[in-house]
Design a protein around this motif. Structure first.
Motif, PDB file in Angstrom:
ATOM      1  N   ALA A 122       0.822  -1.211   0.000  1.00 25.77           N
ATOM      2  CA  ALA A 122       0.000   0.000   0.000  1.00 25.77           C
ATOM      3  C   ALA A 122       0.857   1.263   0.000  1.00 25.77           C
ATOM      4  O   ALA A 122       0.439   2.301  -0.506  1.00 25.77           O
ATOM      5  N   VAL A 123       2.040   1.173   0.576  1.00 24.60           N
ATOM      6  CA  VAL A 123       2.934   2.329   0.653  1.00 24.60           C
ATOM      7  C   VAL A 123       4.288   2.042   0.007  1.00 24.60           C
ATOM      8  O   VAL A 123       5.255   2.762   0.242  1.00 24.60           O
ATOM      9  N   GLN A 124       4.358   0.984  -0.769  1.00 23.18           N
ATOM     10  CA  GLN A 124       5.579   0.582  -1.471  1.00 23.18           C
ATOM     11  C   GLN A 124       6.774   0.478  -0.518  1.00 23.18           C
ATOM     12  O   GLN A 124       7.857   0.999  -0.788  1.00 23.18           O
ATOM     13  N   PHE A 125       6.555  -0.199   0.600  1.00 20.32           N
ATOM     14  CA  PHE A 125       7.608  -0.403   1.589  1.00 20.32           C
ATOM     15  C   PHE A 125       7.983  -1.873   1.614  1.00 20.32           C
ATOM     16  O   PHE A 125       7.099  -2.739   1.618  1.00 20.32           O
ATOM     17  N   GLY A 126       9.270  -2.164   1.619  1.00 20.65           N
ATOM     18  CA  GLY A 126       9.691  -3.550   1.677  1.00 20.65           C
ATOM     19  C   GLY A 126      11.074  -3.716   2.273  1.00 20.65           C
ATOM     20  O   GLY A 126      11.916  -2.819   2.179  1.00 20.65           O
ATOM     21  N   LEU A 127      11.273  -4.853   2.914  1.00 20.49           N
ATOM     22  CA  LEU A 127      12.561  -5.207   3.506  1.00 20.49           C
ATOM     23  C   LEU A 127      12.891  -6.647   3.141  1.00 20.49           C
ATOM     24  O   LEU A 127      11.989  -7.483   3.034  1.00 20.49           O
ATOM     25  N   GLN A 128      14.166  -6.941   2.984  1.00 19.23           N
ATOM     26  CA  GLN A 128      14.627  -8.314   2.775  1.00 19.23           C
ATOM     27  C   GLN A 128      15.671  -8.630   3.828  1.00 19.23           C
ATOM     28  O   GLN A 128      16.452  -7.753   4.216  1.00 19.23           O
ATOM     29  N   PHE A 129      15.666  -9.911   4.269  1.00 22.61           N
ATOM     30  CA  PHE A 129      16.571 -10.325   5.320  1.00 22.61           C
ATOM     31  C   PHE A 129      17.314 -11.586   4.918  1.00 22.61           C
ATOM     32  O   PHE A 129      16.817 -12.386   4.131  1.00 22.61           O
ATOM     33  N   ARG A 130      18.483 -11.756   5.513  1.00 21.81           N
ATOM     34  CA  ARG A 130      19.221 -13.013   5.368  1.00 21.81           C
ATOM     35  C   ARG A 130      18.686 -13.986   6.400  1.00 21.81           C
ATOM     36  O   ARG A 130      18.483 -13.629   7.554  1.00 21.81           O
ATOM     37  N   VAL A 131      18.463 -15.205   5.980  1.00 26.30           N
ATOM     38  CA  VAL A 131      18.048 -16.259   6.899  1.00 26.30           C
ATOM     39  C   VAL A 131      19.051 -17.379   6.727  1.00 26.30           C
ATOM     40  O   VAL A 131      19.274 -17.845   5.599  1.00 26.30           O
ATOM     41  N   PRO A 132      19.687 -17.823   7.803  1.00 21.88           N
ATOM     42  CA  PRO A 132      20.681 -18.888   7.664  1.00 21.88           C
ATOM     43  C   PRO A 132      20.030 -20.182   7.196  1.00 21.88           C
ATOM     44  O   PRO A 132      18.840 -20.418   7.426  1.00 21.88           O
ATOM     45  N   GLU A 133      20.802 -21.002   6.532  1.00 16.77           N
ATOM     46  CA  GLU A 133      20.315 -22.311   6.093  1.00 16.77           C
ATOM     47  C   GLU A 133      19.954 -23.134   7.312  1.00 16.77           C
ATOM     48  O   GLU A 133      20.658 -23.125   8.316  1.00 16.77           O
ATOM     49  N   ALA A 134      18.839 -23.838   7.223  1.00 17.40           N
ATOM     50  CA  ALA A 134      18.418 -24.714   8.313  1.00 17.40           C
ATOM     51  C   ALA A 134      19.318 -25.933   8.340  1.00 17.40           C
ATOM     52  O   ALA A 134      19.755 -26.414   7.285  1.00 17.40           O
ATOM     53  N   PRO A 135      19.606 -26.451   9.528  1.00 17.44           N
ATOM     54  CA  PRO A 135      20.429 -27.661   9.597  1.00 17.44           C
ATOM     55  C   PRO A 135      19.700 -28.830   8.943  1.00 17.44           C
ATOM     56  O   PRO A 135      18.477 -28.941   9.042  1.00 17.44           O
ATOM     57  N   ALA A 136      20.446 -29.683   8.269  1.00 19.26           N
ATOM     58  CA  ALA A 136      19.859 -30.866   7.617  1.00 19.26           C
ATOM     59  C   ALA A 136      19.322 -31.808   8.682  1.00 19.26           C
ATOM     60  O   ALA A 136      19.959 -32.024   9.712  1.00 19.26           O
ATOM     61  N   GLU A 137      18.133 -32.388   8.407  1.00 16.66           N
ATOM     62  CA  GLU A 137      17.530 -33.292   9.382  1.00 16.66           C
ATOM     63  C   GLU A 137      18.196 -34.658   9.383  1.00 16.66           C
ATOM     64  O   GLU A 137      18.398 -35.251  10.416  1.00 16.66           O
ATOM     65  N   THR A 138      18.520 -35.160   8.190  1.00 11.84           N
ATOM     66  CA  THR A 138      19.166 -36.468   8.087  1.00 11.84           C
ATOM     67  C   THR A 138      20.213 -36.400   6.995  1.00 11.84           C
ATOM     68  O   THR A 138      20.173 -35.533   6.133  1.00 11.84           O
ATOM     69  N   GLU A 139      21.118 -37.361   6.997  1.00 10.22           N
ATOM     70  CA  GLU A 139      22.157 -37.384   5.973  1.00 10.22           C
ATOM     71  C   GLU A 139      21.580 -37.665   4.597  1.00 10.22           C
ATOM     72  O   GLU A 139      22.078 -37.182   3.608  1.00 10.22           O
ATOM     73  N   GLY A 140      20.517 -38.459   4.523  1.00  8.65           N
ATOM     74  CA  GLY A 140      19.932 -38.817   3.234  1.00  8.65           C
ATOM     75  C   GLY A 140      18.827 -37.879   2.808  1.00  8.65           C
ATOM     76  O   GLY A 140      17.980 -38.245   2.016  1.00  8.65           O
TER      77      GLY A 140
END
Length: 184
Positions: free
Chosen positions: A123-141
């Motif tokens: 509505a006011v042409q406002f925006g932000l972007q953020f870095r998000v770290p990679e999530a840890p892998a749940e399993t090796e496979g």
């Protein structure tokens, strides 16, 4: 008198900061998002204001229905505009929760502020972007079928079940363009 050495400095990299300015700036900008959510929680959304919130579904602390996690294993964009309820910011846990309908099914989601990758108020042409770290892998496979990090964000499924397929919302459509590119 100092010699003019400016030509040789063109390719030098700036010194590495011993202070985490990038992290401080990002934390301050995340506070803007928290305040916007808190305002909407207390007062509702005024006028034409509405929020597009993109977050990583694979981050710790994200609570969404299993069917949404399966459909959006990496990232989703939700829209807070007309049909949402029980919006609440939990400052102590640095997260928010909200009720939304996905494909006509009411659902409650909880999102840590650290999982947010983009926030916009078109509505006011406002925006932000953020870095998000990679999530840890749940399993090796673990499957590698997730989209690359630079892929366009996923969209919120429409609240109207008669429309069937989700609508993709590209946040770039809401970013300000330079005056020379803007249409009159």
């Amino acid at each position: 008198m100092m010699e003019d050495d400016s030509g040789s400095n063109d390719h030098e990299t700036p010194p590495e900061s011993l202070l985490p300015y990038d992290a401080w700036a990002e934390a301050a900008l995340r506070e803007v998002v928290a305040r916007a959510i808190e305002y909407a929680e207390r007062h509702g959304l005024p006028g034409a204001h509405h929020f597009f919130i993109t977050f990583r579904t694979d981050q710790p602390g994200v609570e969404i229905p299993a069917r949404l996690r399966a459909q959006y294993p990496r990232e989703i964009t939700i829209v807070l505009q007309h049909q949402f309820w029980d919006l609440a910011l939990d400052r102590k846990r640095a997260r928010f929760s909200v009720g939304l309908s996905f494909g006509g099914v009411p659902s409650r989601i909880t999102v840590p502020l650290a999982a947010i990758s983009a926030f916009a108020d078109p509505a006011v042409q406002f925006g932000l972007q953020f870095r998000v770290p990679e999530a840890p892998a749940e399993t090796e496979g673990e499957s590698t079928a997730t989209p690359p990090p630079d892929a366009e964000p996923a969209a919120e499924p429409t609240a109207d079940p008669t429309q069937g397929t989700p609508q993709v919302v590209q946040l770039s459509a809401f970013r300000k363009r330079p005056q020379s590119d803007a249409k009159e």
